[in-house]
Design a protein around this motif. Structure first.
Motif, PDB file in Angstrom:
ATOM      1  N   GLN A 343       0.823  -1.196   0.000  1.00 19.21           N
ATOM      2  CA  GLN A 343       0.000   0.000   0.000  1.00 19.21           C
ATOM      3  C   GLN A 343       0.862   1.253   0.000  1.00 19.21           C
ATOM      4  O   GLN A 343       1.860   1.347   0.705  1.00 19.21           O
ATOM      5  N   THR A 344       0.437   2.209  -0.840  1.00 17.99           N
ATOM      6  CA  THR A 344       0.967   3.563  -0.797  1.00 17.99           C
ATOM      7  C   THR A 344      -0.232   4.491  -0.698  1.00 17.99           C
ATOM      8  O   THR A 344      -1.361   4.024  -0.506  1.00 17.99           O
ATOM      9  N   THR A 345      -0.036   5.780  -0.822  1.00 22.67           N
ATOM     10  CA  THR A 345      -1.146   6.719  -0.660  1.00 22.67           C
ATOM     11  C   THR A 345      -2.240   6.470  -1.694  1.00 22.67           C
ATOM     12  O   THR A 345      -2.049   6.717  -2.886  1.00 22.67           O
ATOM     13  N   GLY A 346      -3.378   5.968  -1.232  1.00 18.93           N
ATOM     14  CA  GLY A 346      -4.516   5.739  -2.105  1.00 18.93           C
ATOM     15  C   GLY A 346      -4.388   4.567  -3.058  1.00 18.93           C
ATOM     16  O   GLY A 346      -5.280   4.337  -3.882  1.00 18.93           O
ATOM     17  N   ILE A 347      -3.310   3.809  -2.990  1.00 25.45           N
ATOM     18  CA  ILE A 347      -3.061   2.713  -3.926  1.00 25.45           C
ATOM     19  C   ILE A 347      -2.754   1.440  -3.143  1.00 25.45           C
ATOM     20  O   ILE A 347      -2.024   1.453  -2.162  1.00 25.45           O
ATOM     21  N   ALA A 348      -3.314   0.329  -3.601  1.00 22.15           N
ATOM     22  CA  ALA A 348      -3.021  -0.976  -2.991  1.00 22.15           C
ATOM     23  C   ALA A 348      -2.985  -2.025  -4.092  1.00 22.15           C
ATOM     24  O   ALA A 348      -3.877  -2.071  -4.945  1.00 22.15           O
ATOM     25  N   THR A 349      -1.942  -2.867  -4.076  1.00 24.92           N
ATOM     26  CA  THR A 349      -1.814  -3.901  -5.101  1.00 24.92           C
ATOM     27  C   THR A 349      -1.375  -5.218  -4.474  1.00 24.92           C
ATOM     28  O   THR A 349      -0.741  -5.241  -3.421  1.00 24.92           O
ATOM     29  N   ILE A 350      -1.724  -6.315  -5.150  1.00 24.47           N
ATOM     30  CA  ILE A 350      -1.264  -7.640  -4.736  1.00 24.47           C
ATOM     31  C   ILE A 350      -0.439  -8.243  -5.863  1.00 24.47           C
ATOM     32  O   ILE A 350      -0.618  -7.895  -7.032  1.00 24.47           O
ATOM     33  N   ASN A 351       0.457  -9.146  -5.496  1.00 25.94           N
ATOM     34  CA  ASN A 351       1.229  -9.857  -6.504  1.00 25.94           C
ATOM     35  C   ASN A 351       0.845 -11.340  -6.490  1.00 25.94           C
ATOM     36  O   ASN A 351       0.042 -11.778  -5.646  1.00 25.94           O
ATOM     37  N   LYS A 352       1.408 -12.080  -7.397  1.00 23.18           N
ATOM     38  CA  LYS A 352       1.058 -13.493  -7.501  1.00 23.18           C
ATOM     39  C   LYS A 352       1.422 -14.253  -6.236  1.00 23.18           C
ATOM     40  O   LYS A 352       0.684 -15.146  -5.795  1.00 23.18           O
ATOM     41  N   GLY A 353       2.556 -13.890  -5.614  1.00 21.16           N
ATOM     42  CA  GLY A 353       2.966 -14.571  -4.390  1.00 21.16           C
ATOM     43  C   GLY A 353       1.951 -14.448  -3.273  1.00 21.16           C
ATOM     44  O   GLY A 353       1.744 -15.389  -2.501  1.00 21.16           O
ATOM     45  N   GLN A 354       1.294 -13.290  -3.195  1.00 22.52           N
ATOM     46  CA  GLN A 354       0.268 -13.095  -2.166  1.00 22.52           C
ATOM     47  C   GLN A 354      -1.027 -13.813  -2.540  1.00 22.52           C
ATOM     48  O   GLN A 354      -1.728 -14.341  -1.677  1.00 22.52           O
TER      49      GLN A 354
END
Length: 414
Positions: A343-354
C-alpha cells in the motif's frame, strides 16, 4: 427547429432569479459526526433519483451569513462543477425541500430558476436529456480534470412550454422513470439475495462457523498473470486478439461494453487464452479494485487477459468457479487482500505470491455445485431483467425526446 405554439426559447442564464454560485468549502475535519448542523449536498447525491435527498448527508455548523449565501431554496438546480469522468460533468439534480434547510458544497454550481416561468422538476429532466447533456459536456474544459463554469452553463438554451404543460410533461416522465428505477432495484435485490444465500450455505468465512478446512489457493487452482502491453516484437509474426482489461472485470460481473484488441505473439494467445470457468481478478490500484473479480463464461472467443489481471483456473472436482469467485469477493477476501497488499497513498496492489497464499475455505464440492446452480439461475434472471431494462431505457429516451419537442398528446401515458 420550430417551437410548438406557446413555447419559448431562453438561455439558462435568462431564467435565473439570482446569479449562479458555487457552494461552500469545508475541510473534512469540520464536518460533524454527531448529527448536528446543516446537511450539505455533495456531488454523489446528484446521482440518486430525480430529486436531491439530504437524508444521510454530512453536516456542518454554518453561520447566518453562510446560510444566506449557500442555503438551498425550493427549485434550485445543482450541477457537478468538476469530474474525473467527462460523463459526470454538469450532471444535475433539483432540490425540492424547504428553503435554507440544506447547503451545497464547493464542487457544485447552483442555478435558481424563476418559479414564475419554470417548473423545477421539468427543468431538471430537460437538462438531463441526452441532447442538452451533450451540449453541457461540449462546453466543459478538460485538462487533468473536466470542469465547467457558471458562464458555460448559463449559455445553454432551453425550450419551455407554458407552466401547466411543464407540469404535465414532468409527471409523465417521472412516472416512466419510476418504472426503470423499480427494475434496477429488483436487480439489486437479486444480487443481495445471492450474497445472503452464500452466507446461509457456507457461513460467514471470517468466523468459519461450519469448520471448513483451509488450503492455499495454489493447491487447488492454477494461477497466471496476463500479457504485458506495449512490447516490441522486432519483426516477429503477430496477431491481434481481444483482451480483458481492468475496466472489464467488475465486482461479480464481466462488463463487455467496450472490448479492445491487443497485438501479441501467437504463443501468447496459447499461454494466456481464457477458458470458461476461469476466475478473473484485478491486482489492485484504487482500493475498490483490489481483488475484484468475476467468472469468465467464454462470452468472447479467442480472448486473453492483460498483466493487471490474474487468471485463476479452479481444478475440476475440487473447487467450483462460482464458489471461488464469491469467496474471494466476500468481506473475508477483501480483508485478506488489504492485509497482504502493498500500500501507498490511495493505492493498494497484490502480486502473484500473495494471491497463491490466499486461504480458501473448502466445503464439500457437491455443496459448492449447489451454490453454482443457484448462481446460474440468478444469472439467467438478471440477464432477462437487464435486457428488459435496456429496452425500457431506450423507450424512456424516446419518450424524453418527444416530450421536449412538444410531441406528447394530451392523453399520453408511459
Amino acid at each position: 427547429m420550430k417551437l410548438p405554439a406557446g413555447w419559448t426559447r431562453s438561455t439558462l442564464g435568462d431564467l435565473c432569479r439570482t446569479k449562479p454560485n458555487n457552494g461552500i468549502f469545508r475541510k473534512n475535519a469540520e464536518y460533524e459526526s454527531n448529527g448536528e448542523g446543516m446537511p450539505v449536498v455533495w456531488v454523489k447525491e446528484l446521482f440518486r433519483g430525480n430529486q436531491i435527498d439530504v437524508e444521510g448527508s454530512r453536516r456542518v455548523k454554518a453561520t447566518a451569513q453562510e446560510v444566506n449565501k449557500y442555503g438551498l431554496k425550493y427549485g434550485d438546480v445543482l450541477f457537478c462543477r468538476s469530474s474525473l469522468n467527462v460523463d459526470g460533468i454538469a450532471f444535475n439534480n433539483v432540490y425540492l425541500g424547504d428553503d435554507d434547510k440544506a447547503l451545497f458544497e464547493c464542487h457544485l454550481i447552483r442555478v435558481s430558476p424563476d418559479l414564475a416561468r419554470v417548473f423545477p422538476p421539468y427543468l431538471n429532466l430537460l437538462l438531463r436529456s441526452p441532447s442538452l447533456r451533450a451540449i453541457a459536456i461540449s462546453n466543459a474544459n478538460t485538462a487533468t480534470m473536466t470542469t465547467i463554469d457558471q458562464a458555460a452553463l448559463c449559455r445553454i438554451e432551453v425550450d419551455l412550454p407554458p407552466l401547466p404543460e411543464q407540469r404535465r410533461i414532468a409527471a409523465i416522465l417521472d412516472q416512466a422513470d419510476a418504472i426503470r428505477r423499480k427494475r434496477q432495484k429488483a436487480i439489486e435485490l437479486t444480487e443481495k439475495f445471492l450474497k445472503s444465500a452464500f452466507l446461509e450455505m457456507f457461513g460467514d468465512p471470517v468466523t468459519n462457523p461450519k469448520g471448513w478446512k483451509t488450503v492455499n489457493l495454489d493447491s487447488i487452482a492454477d494461477i497466471q498473470s496476463g500479457v504485458t502491453k506495449g512490447r516490441r516484437f522486432n519483426g516477429k509474426e503477430t496477431v491481434h486478439v481481444p483482451y480483458m482489461r481492468v475496466a472489464n472485470v467488475q465486482d461479480g460481473r464481466i462488463v463487455l461494453d467496450e472490448v479492445k484488441e491487443i497485438e501479441v505473439l501467437p504463443s501468447d494467445v496459447e499461454k494466456y487464452l481464457l477458458q470458461k470457468g476461469d476466475v478473473l481478478l484485478t491486482e489492485g490500484g484504487d482500493f475498490d479494485k483490489l481483488g475484484r473479480g468475476a467468472v469468465w463464461h467464454a462470452e468472447i472467443a479467442n480472448c486473453i487477459h492483460q498483466n493487471h489481471i490474474f487468471r485463476v483456473r479452479p481444478r475440476d472436482g475440487v473447487i467450483s468457479p462460482e464458489y471461488a469467485s464469491a469467496l474471494i469477493g466476500s468481506g473475508y477476501g477483501k480483508r485478506y487482500f488489504l492485509r497482504a497488499a502493498k500500500q501507498t497513498t490511495g493505492i493498494a496492489t497484490i502480486n502473484k505470491g500473495q494471491l497463491v497464499e490466499f486461504p480458501v475455505l473448502l466445503p464439500p464440492y457437491k455443496k459448492q455445485l449447489e451454490y453454482e446452480e443457484l448462481v446460474e439461475t440468478y444469472r439467467a434472471l438478471v440477464s432477462r431483467s437487464e435486457h428488459t431494462a435496456k429496452v425500457e431505457h431506450n423507450l424512456f429516451n424516446s419518450l424524453v425526446q418527444r416530450a421536449f419537442r412538444g410531441e406528447l398528446s394530451p392523453v399520453e401515458v408511459p
